[in-house]
Design an enzyme around this catalytic site. Structure first.
Site, PDB file in Angstrom:
ATOM      1  CB  CYS A 136      10.797 -25.938  13.196  1.00  0.00           C
ATOM      2  SG  CYS A 136       9.006 -26.040  12.965  1.00  0.00           S
ATOM      3  CG  HIS A 160      11.069 -28.528  17.400  1.00  0.00           C
ATOM      4  ND1 HIS A 160      11.476 -27.212  17.456  1.00  0.00           N
ATOM      5  CD2 HIS A 160       9.964 -28.538  16.615  1.00  0.00           C
ATOM      6  CE1 HIS A 160      10.654 -26.450  16.753  1.00  0.00           C
ATOM      7  NE2 HIS A 160       9.722 -27.231  16.226  1.00  0.00           N
ATOM      8  CD  GLU A 192      14.336 -27.183  19.577  1.00  0.00           C
ATOM      9  OE1 GLU A 192      13.401 -26.444  19.221  1.00  0.00           O
ATOM     10  OE2 GLU A 192      14.872 -28.017  18.821  1.00  0.00           O
TER      11      GLU A 192
END
Length: 222
Positions: free
Chosen positions: A86, A194, A196
């Site tokens: 990002c 994302h 994660e």
């Protein structure tokens, strides 16, 4: 080996990344942007998401000049693995570690949603554990996620299999539906989604876990 996670004023995903690598079982350290050197045992650098310097000027434009980025550039030039997510992707583009640029979303709205993606290339350390052309789902959350690159450079990305992920339903107007890319050497990776945030069933899915695991494993072999 250690995963080095950078921290800039305004980033907000460094602890998410730390949690992800703790889950994987990888040692990590969080390094403040004013440091001039990476830890000596660094094998993988992660530039996390957030709003470095409040996204003033352009997203990532100020963070690109932070002292630590010189060390990251030297690390990448020596073949070290670097991952930008990002805002981290935006910083890597601003630092010219990745080609192209991220601009304001088509429609000018901040987008936060679960997003379907297509795995465009598996001939890299980041997506080697996935099936070519398979569909996965990862969260996105950005206002400046529209990836732009000129036509000639786009053809180069395509020819070198540097396009990693594409949007199934393009949410932001990115050229060629691009959601993530790598450099020609395939040791620097950037994506807007994302991974994660998709590492546990409790969070809604596991589609991001193999990305982070495979890159760590490959980095540890250097």
């Amino acid at each position: 080996m250690s995963v080095t996670i950078l921290q800039f004023p305004g980033t907000n995903c460094e602890m998410d990344m730390a949690y992800a690598y703790k889950l994987i079982g990888a040692p990590y350290s969080i390094v403040w942007h004013k440091e001039r050197c990476l830890p000596k045992d660094t094998k993988l650098v992660v530039v996390p998401g957030g709003f470095s310097y409040g996204d003033y000027l352009r997203s990532g434009a100020i963070a690109r000049f932070s002292p630590i980025m010189q060390a990251v550039s030297e690390f990448a030039a020596q073949g070290g693995y670097v991952l930008g997510i990002c805002n981290g992707f935006q910083i890597l583009c601003e630092a010219r570690l990745l080609p192209g640029a991220l601009k304001r979303n088509e429609g000018l709205h901040f987008i936060s949603q679960s997003q379907k993606l297509r795995v465009a290339s598996t001939s890299n350390a980041f997506l080697c554990h996935y099936q070519q052309d398979s569909e996965i789902s990862l969260p996105i959350a950005h206002a400046d996620g529209c990836y732009f690159i000129d036509e000639l450079s786009l053809r180069t990305l395509q020819a070198n299999e540097q396009i990693l992920l594409t949007y199934v339903d393009n949410p932001n107007g990115s050229v060629a539906n691009i959601a993530g890319i790598c450099n020609e050497r395939k040791n620097v990776f950037g994506l807007m989604p994302h991974p994660e945030r998709a590492i546990e069933s409790l969070l809604g899915g596991l589609d991001g876990l193999a990305m982070l695991t495979s890159l760590y494993e490959r980095a540890s072999q250097r």
